[in-house]
Design a protein around this motif. Structure first.
Motif, PDB file in Angstrom:
ATOM      1  N   ARG A  91       0.826  -1.200   0.000  1.00  0.00           N
ATOM      2  CA  ARG A  91       0.000   0.000   0.000  1.00  0.00           C
ATOM      3  C   ARG A  91       0.867   1.259   0.000  1.00  0.00           C
ATOM      4  O   ARG A  91       0.571   2.246  -0.697  1.00  0.00           O
ATOM      5  N   ALA A  92       1.977   1.234   0.774  1.00  0.00           N
ATOM      6  CA  ALA A  92       2.875   2.391   0.810  1.00  0.00           C
ATOM      7  C   ALA A  92       3.533   2.618  -0.549  1.00  0.00           C
ATOM      8  O   ALA A  92       3.690   3.767  -0.991  1.00  0.00           O
ATOM      9  N   ASN A  93       3.913   1.528  -1.220  1.00  0.00           N
ATOM     10  CA  ASN A  93       4.506   1.669  -2.551  1.00  0.00           C
ATOM     11  C   ASN A  93       3.516   2.257  -3.545  1.00  0.00           C
ATOM     12  O   ASN A  93       3.874   3.095  -4.388  1.00  0.00           O
ATOM     13  N   GLN A  94       2.269   1.817  -3.452  1.00  0.00           N
ATOM     14  CA  GLN A  94       1.252   2.361  -4.340  1.00  0.00           C
ATOM     15  C   GLN A  94       1.021   3.843  -4.064  1.00  0.00           C
ATOM     16  O   GLN A  94       0.894   4.654  -4.985  1.00  0.00           O
ATOM     17  N   GLU A  95       0.986   4.206  -2.782  1.00  0.00           N
ATOM     18  CA  GLU A  95       0.826   5.620  -2.431  1.00  0.00           C
ATOM     19  C   GLU A  95       2.025   6.436  -2.905  1.00  0.00           C
ATOM     20  O   GLU A  95       1.863   7.581  -3.348  1.00  0.00           O
ATOM     21  N   LEU A  96       3.229   5.843  -2.826  1.00  0.00           N
ATOM     22  CA  LEU A  96       4.421   6.543  -3.298  1.00  0.00           C
ATOM     23  C   LEU A  96       4.363   6.754  -4.806  1.00  0.00           C
ATOM     24  O   LEU A  96       4.727   7.825  -5.308  1.00  0.00           O
ATOM     25  N   ASP A  97       3.906   5.720  -5.528  1.00  0.00           N
ATOM     26  CA  ASP A  97       3.754   5.868  -6.976  1.00  0.00           C
ATOM     27  C   ASP A  97       2.762   6.984  -7.312  1.00  0.00           C
ATOM     28  O   ASP A  97       3.015   7.811  -8.200  1.00  0.00           O
ATOM     29  N   ASP A  98       1.632   6.997  -6.594  1.00  0.00           N
ATOM     30  CA  ASP A  98       0.641   8.045  -6.838  1.00  0.00           C
ATOM     31  C   ASP A  98       1.205   9.419  -6.518  1.00  0.00           C
ATOM     32  O   ASP A  98       0.987  10.391  -7.259  1.00  0.00           O
ATOM     33  N   PHE A  99       1.965   9.497  -5.414  1.00  0.00           N
ATOM     34  CA  PHE A  99       2.527  10.788  -5.022  1.00  0.00           C
ATOM     35  C   PHE A  99       3.546  11.282  -6.044  1.00  0.00           C
ATOM     36  O   PHE A  99       3.540  12.465  -6.423  1.00  0.00           O
ATOM     37  N   THR A 100       4.447  10.374  -6.472  1.00  0.00           N
ATOM     38  CA  THR A 100       5.473  10.807  -7.421  1.00  0.00           C
ATOM     39  C   THR A 100       4.857  11.237  -8.743  1.00  0.00           C
ATOM     40  O   THR A 100       5.321  12.193  -9.379  1.00  0.00           O
ATOM     41  N   TYR A 101       3.804  10.529  -9.171  1.00  0.00           N
ATOM     42  CA  TYR A 101       3.153  10.916 -10.427  1.00  0.00           C
ATOM     43  C   TYR A 101       2.518  12.301 -10.291  1.00  0.00           C
ATOM     44  O   TYR A 101       2.689  13.168 -11.154  1.00  0.00           O
ATOM     45  N   ILE A 102       1.787  12.508  -9.187  1.00  0.00           N
ATOM     46  CA  ILE A 102       1.122  13.804  -8.986  1.00  0.00           C
ATOM     47  C   ILE A 102       2.153  14.908  -8.816  1.00  0.00           C
ATOM     48  O   ILE A 102       2.028  16.005  -9.388  1.00  0.00           O
ATOM     49  N   ALA A 103       3.219  14.603  -8.008  1.00  0.00           N
ATOM     50  CA  ALA A 103       4.243  15.628  -7.775  1.00  0.00           C
ATOM     51  C   ALA A 103       4.952  16.000  -9.067  1.00  0.00           C
ATOM     52  O   ALA A 103       5.189  17.183  -9.344  1.00  0.00           O
ATOM     53  N   SER A 104       5.291  14.998  -9.868  1.00  0.00           N
ATOM     54  CA  SER A 104       5.987  15.304 -11.119  1.00  0.00           C
ATOM     55  C   SER A 104       5.088  16.097 -12.054  1.00  0.00           C
ATOM     56  O   SER A 104       5.538  17.040 -12.720  1.00  0.00           O
ATOM     57  N   HIS A 105       3.821  15.734 -12.110  1.00  0.00           N
ATOM     58  CA  HIS A 105       2.889  16.462 -12.974  1.00  0.00           C
ATOM     59  C   HIS A 105       2.724  17.901 -12.487  1.00  0.00           C
ATOM     60  O   HIS A 105       2.758  18.855 -13.274  1.00  0.00           O
ATOM     61  N   ASP A 106       2.565  18.071 -11.174  1.00  0.00           N
ATOM     62  CA  ASP A 106       2.372  19.412 -10.624  1.00  0.00           C
ATOM     63  C   ASP A 106       3.632  20.260 -10.735  1.00  0.00           C
ATOM     64  O   ASP A 106       3.557  21.486 -10.876  1.00  0.00           O
TER      65      ASP A 106
END
Length: 341
Positions: A91-106
C-alpha cells in the motif's frame, strides 16, 4: 523427542527381558511351576512395566508438546505479522507511486507554462527586448528544460529501486530493441555498435535491463571524441569469491575516466564535465547501477583517460532451453554520409 524414544526403547527391552526370564527353565531348581502360571506371571509383570513406562513417557512428553504448541503459535503470529507488513508495504509503494506521479505532474506543469511564456516573449517581443533581455529569456527556457529533465530522471531513479519482474529472457533480444531505438543516434555520430558473440540468457526485467544497455551504449557514443565511436557488447568470464562467473560488458573507445572517479560517476546527478561539453543530468549511471543491484548483480567499470571505458555487470544467468536458430546482425553502424560530432 529423542529422550522420549530412548525411554520407550528401554521400556520395551525391559518387558522383553522380564518375559524371557519367566519363560526360560531354571538350571538351579528343576522343580518349577506349571507353564501356564509362569506365562500369567510374565504377562502381568510386563503389563505393569509397560504401564509404568508409558506413564513416565507421557510425563516427559507433555512439556515437549506444550513447547511445540507454543512454537507453532508463535510461528503463526510471525506469519500473520509478515503478511500484515507486506500488505502495508504494498500500500505504501502504491501511495508513493501516486505521489510521485502527482508531484511530477504538478512540478512540470508550471515549468511548461514558464517555458511557453518565455517562448512567446522571444517570438512576439523580440524587437522590444535588448540583447541582454533576449539572453536571459533564452536562459530561462534552458533552465526550465533542464529542471524538467531532472524531475524525469529523479522519478526514473526512484522507480528503479522497485522489485523488478523476474522472467527468463534473452539479453540478445533486449539488445536488439535497444539498438533499433538508438539507431538514429548511432547514425548521427557515425558510430559502430558491435556485438561480440551471443549474449547470455538471464533472469530479470526486460524493460529495466534495456534502460541499462541504452544508457551504457549512449554514454559510449556521447563521451567520445573519436571520428568513429565504437561500442562493443559481449560476455566475459571473471574470477569472483564464488569462483568463475559470467559478466556482460559494454566497451567503448571514448575519452575514459580517471580511476579516482570510478565510483563518483555512479552518484546521482554527479557530473565530471561542464554542461556545455556534454549534455545530460548525470543520473544515468546511478539508475543503471540501481537496476543491476535490484536484479541481484553488480555494476562496475574499468577505465583510463584516453583509453576508453569498459562497464561490467553481472545478472542471474539461466541455462538456455534450446539453441538459437535465427541469426541477427552483429554490427550496427551509422550511414557513411553522417557527420561526426
Amino acid at each position: 523427542m529423542t529422550l522420549s524414544v530412548s525411554v520407550l526403547t528401554i521400556v520395551s527391552l525391559g518387558a522383553v527381558a522380564i518375559t524371557s526370564l519367566h519363560l526360560s527353565p531354571s538350571l538351579a531348581d528343576m522343580t518349577r511351576p506349571p507353564l501356564a502360571g509362569n506365562l500369567l506371571l510374565a504377562l502381568g509383570s510386563t503389563a505393569v512395566f509397560v504401564f509404568a513406562g508409558a506413564t513416565l513417557l507421557l510425563r516427559i512428553s507433555q512439556p515437549l508438546l506444550r513447547r511445540l504448541e507454543e512454537s507453532e503459535r508463535r510461528l503463526y503470529e510471525l506469519v500473520a505479522t509478515l503478511e500484515t507488513r507486506a500488505s502495508d508495504l504494498a500500500r505504501a509503494n502504491q501511495e508513493l507511486d501516486d505521489f510521485t506521479y502527482i508531484a511530477s505532474h504538478d512540478l512540470k506543469e508550471p515549468l511548461r507554462g514558464i517555458s511557453a511564456y518565455c517562448g512567446i516573449l522571444l517570438e512576439d517581443y523580440h524587437d522590444r527586448l535588448d540583447d541582454n533581455g533576449r539572453r536571459m529569456t533564452s536562459t530561462l527556457v534552458t533552465l526550465c528544460q533542464r529542471l524538467s529533465q531532472l524531475i524525469d530522471d529523479l522519478l526514473s531513479y526512484c522507480r528503479a529501486g522497485r522489485t523488478p519482474e523476474q522472467a527468463e529472457l534473452e539479453l540478445d533480444d533486449v539488445l536488439d530493441n535497444v539498438l533499433a531505438m538508438l539507431n538514429p543516434a548511432i547514425e548521427a555520430r557515425c558510430g559502430v555498435v558491435r556485438r561480440l558473440g551471443r549474449l547470455s540468457r538471464v533472469r530479470g526485467d526486460s524493460r529495466l535491463l534495456g534502460m541499462v544497455l541504452q544508457n551504457l551504449i549512449s554514454n559510449g557514443l556521447k563521451f567520445n571524441t573519436s571520428q568513429s565511436p565504437t561500442v562493443e557488447i559481449g560476455t566475459a568470464e571473471i574470477s569472483t569469491a564464488a569462483g568463475r562467473q559470467a559478466a556482460m560488458f559494454v566497451r567503448d573507445n571514448g575519452i575514459g575516466i580517471e580511476p579516482r572517479h570510478h565510483e563518483a560517476v555512479f552518484a546521482i546527478f554527479r557530473r565530471l564535465h561542464a554542461r556545455d561539453q556534454y549534455e545530460g543530468t548525470g543520473a544515468g549511471l546511478a539508475i543503471a547501477r540501481k537496476i543491476i543491484e535490484q536484479h541481484g548483480g553488480r555494476l562496475w567499470l574499468e577505465s583510463e583517460p584516453g583509453r576508453g571505458s569498459t562497464f561490467f555487470f553481472t545478472l542471474p544467468v539461466v541455462a538456455s532451453a534450446r539453441p538459437r536458430l535465427r541469426k541477427r546482425p552483429s554490427v550496427a553502424k551509422g550511414q557513411p554520409q553522417c557527420v561526426a560530432g
